[in-house]
Design an enzyme around this catalytic site. Structure first.
Site, short mmCIF file in Angstrom:
data_model
loop_
_atom_site.label_atom_id
_atom_site.label_comp_id
_atom_site.label_asym_id
_atom_site.label_seq_id
_atom_site.Cartn_x
_atom_site.Cartn_y
_atom_site.Cartn_z
N ASP A 84 -14.12 -16.77 7.42
CA ASP A 84 -12.75 -16.31 7.19
C ASP A 84 -12.12 -16.02 8.55
O ASP A 84 -12.27 -14.94 9.11
CB ASP A 84 -12.78 -15.05 6.31
CG ASP A 84 -11.40 -14.46 6.08
OD1 ASP A 84 -10.43 -14.95 6.68
OD2 ASP A 84 -11.29 -13.49 5.30
N TYR B 177 -13.22 -7.45 5.14
CA TYR B 177 -11.97 -7.54 4.37
C TYR B 177 -11.58 -9.01 4.28
O TYR B 177 -11.56 -9.73 5.28
CB TYR B 177 -10.85 -6.74 5.04
CG TYR B 177 -9.51 -6.93 4.36
CD1 TYR B 177 -9.18 -6.21 3.22
CD2 TYR B 177 -8.59 -7.85 4.85
CE1 TYR B 177 -7.97 -6.40 2.58
CE2 TYR B 177 -7.37 -8.04 4.23
CZ TYR B 177 -7.07 -7.32 3.09
OH TYR B 177 -5.86 -7.52 2.45
N LYS C 59 -2.19 -16.74 8.52
CA LYS C 59 -1.47 -15.86 9.43
C LYS C 59 -0.76 -16.62 10.56
O LYS C 59 0.38 -17.03 10.41
CB LYS C 59 -2.39 -14.77 9.98
CG LYS C 59 -2.79 -13.74 8.92
CD LYS C 59 -3.47 -12.54 9.52
CE LYS C 59 -3.89 -11.52 8.48
NZ LYS C 59 -2.79 -10.82 7.82
N TYR D 268 0.82 -1.21 0.00
CA TYR D 268 0.00 0.00 0.00
C TYR D 268 0.86 1.27 0.00
O TYR D 268 0.62 2.20 0.77
CB TYR D 268 -0.95 0.00 1.21
CG TYR D 268 -1.68 -1.30 1.40
CD1 TYR D 268 -2.66 -1.70 0.50
CD2 TYR D 268 -1.36 -2.16 2.45
CE1 TYR D 268 -3.32 -2.91 0.66
CE2 TYR D 268 -2.01 -3.37 2.61
CZ TYR D 268 -2.99 -3.75 1.71
OH TYR D 268 -3.63 -4.94 1.87
#
Length: 484
Positions: free
Chosen positions: A305, A204, A334, A76
């Site tokens: 998720d 997200y 993760k 980003y």
């Protein structure tokens, strides 16, 4: 000294070096000055003739940070005006050691992942031992003990209906796999119209293509792609907070959506309890219960998720456990490897796997090159063993208590709109978006590593963080936010 260096590195020598990319050999006492003169010469020469060879030679003399700024694209970040980065030399426990010698208490767990801290001897050993056997082997037609052992663990730890495990490279890919499973499931059942997905706003699910399509299309990070991404259905985000009394109308938007469009929808995908990068919001477990019932009522698959929340971050091993529900498909990533390697898993029910396998073309159409990488599986096994033997629930509860008390003073600051904590997650929401470069520098000067985004200053530290480190982290947040 500068003139002396210039006389040594005369124009002819500099021209020859820049064209042939030779190494300099100069006295150490003037080496740095010579390098500055050389860079200045090459810069002027490039401006005149645009020479790529002289630029390549100049790059040899760049520091790591200079080369990084010129050539490496960070998350980003612009390549025209990139945000500053800080060079890390090593990491241990909850601390990052910068190249300049400063140490920072890590409040981010490298984006939710490093739950056991850095450089853990047990995890280091797991990778070292596996490296002596094999670093990688293709998973097509082959298998290996670390993968089988990890699948056994995941099937045992996750809700009982989840019996089938598909390994992949990263969290976003895990979501892509889940969405493909849902589409292939309904295709195999002859339900060709069920090709859409539904979700809630402020969600997200990753940065790959179809994962982006189920992120919030307006407030998310991917709205510039809205004209190209597949268009799906979005219900209102849950409004009842985690500790608040349930209100039936909180699920009304999703009820209306499913009643109208269920014949087109293959699956609903949602982040259980914690909406992560879409807003760091904690919502009522009852919403998940109601959603599970709606999916059953309207014959729609439920994808959970748990890439960010899995393995204890929310206070439960999996956030779905707060609601006592099981999804049809579960995404993990993760913290799966303790932050050591990029790795993920997608789990599915027997029904999902059987229907896909009995339909056309009789196989699930996905197969990553590094699927079930042995190194990743080995360290994931060690990470799970370490987690389950570490009294993690008490540790996360302690972190939650420290975050609640430590961040409470932020509530009185005029530029703060909300402070909220759940498990090992602490969030200070500001009224205005932060200036990333400035606030990052301020945190580093306070001796902590915190990476905000938008209006959110948030932390999710390693579970091994000490009370003293956590209090230092909270004090730094108060100080920096106070001066925003």
């Amino acid at each position: 000294m500068h003139g002396f260096a210039s006389s040594i590195l005369n124009t002819k020598t500099l021209h020859y070096l820049s064209e042939k990319t030779l190494f300099l050999s100069v006295p150490a006492c003037i080496g740095q000055v010579c390098v500055k003169v050389f860079k200045s010469y090459v810069g002027n020469r490039n401006n005149k003739k645009g020479g790529s060879k002289s630029q390549a030679c100049a790059e040899y003399f760049m520091t790591n940070l200079e080369f990084d700024k010129e050539h490496i694209w960070h998350p980003y970040t612009s390549m025209v005006n990139p945000l500053p980065v800080y060079e890390v030399e090593s990491a241990h426990g909850c601390k990052l050691k910068l190249k300049d010698g400063r140490e920072l208490i890590d409040g981010m767990s490298s984006w939710w992942a490093v739950i056991h801290g850095y450089n853990h001897p047990l995890l280091n050993n797991a990778i070292t031992q596996q490296l002596g056997k094999m670093a990688h082997v293709m998973f097509g037609g082959l298998t290996h003990e670390p993968a089988v052992e990890l699948a056994r663990k995941l099937v045992k730890l996750t809700p009982e209906p989840l019996q089938k495990v598909f390994f992949s490279d990263s969290g976003s890919v895990s979501v892509e796999v889940a969405m493909k499973m849902a589409l292939q499931y309904w295709s195999s059942k002859g339900e060709e119209k069920k090709v859409k997905f539904a979700t809630v706003r402020s969600g997200y699910h990753g940065d790959t293509w179809h994962a982006m399509s189920v992120c919030d299309p307006e407030t998310g990070m991917h709205n510039i792609f809205n004209g190209s991404l597949p268009i799906h259905y979005f219900a209102d985000k849950p409004q009842v907070k985690f500790h608040e009394k349930w209100q039936e109308d909180d699920i009304l938007s999703m009820k209306v959506l499913l009643k109208k469009h269920h014949s087109e929808i293959a699956a609903i995908i949602i982040e259980p309890i914690v909406q992560g990068a879409g807003g760091m919001r904690f919502y009522s477990p009852q919403y998940l219960k109601e959603l599970r019932n709606l999916c059953d009522q309207y014959s729609v698959l439920l994808i959970a998720d748990e890439i960010a929340t899995g393995f204890g971050r929310s206070g439960e091993l999996f956030a779905c456990n707060y609601a006592g529900i099981s999804p049809d498909i579960l995404c993990l990533g993760k913290a799966l490897t303790g932050g050591y390697m990029s790795f993920a898993a997608t789990l599915a029910t027997q029904d999902v796997a059987t229907v896909i396998s009995n339909g056309y073309p009789g196989v699930f159409m996905h197969g990553p090159t590094f699927m079930a990488n042995p190194l990743a599986c080995a360290v994931a096994n060690a990470s799970l063993d370490l987690l389950l033997s570490s009294n993690w629930q008490e540790k996360v509860k302690t972190i939650e208590g420290e975050l609640i008390s430590g961040l409470k003073p932020c509530s009185d600051l005029p530029n703060v709109s909300d402070v909220r904590c759940l498990g090992a997650i602490g969030v200070v929401e500001l009224k205005e978006a932060v200036d990333m470069e400035t606030i990052q520098k301020n945190f580093v000067e306070q001796g902590v590593w915190v990476r905000p985004f938008g209006k959110l200053v948030y932390v999710m530290p390693p579970y091994i963080i000490s009370k003293e480190e956590l209090r230092t982290l909270c004090k730094a947040i108060i100080e920096v936010v106070k001066n925003c």
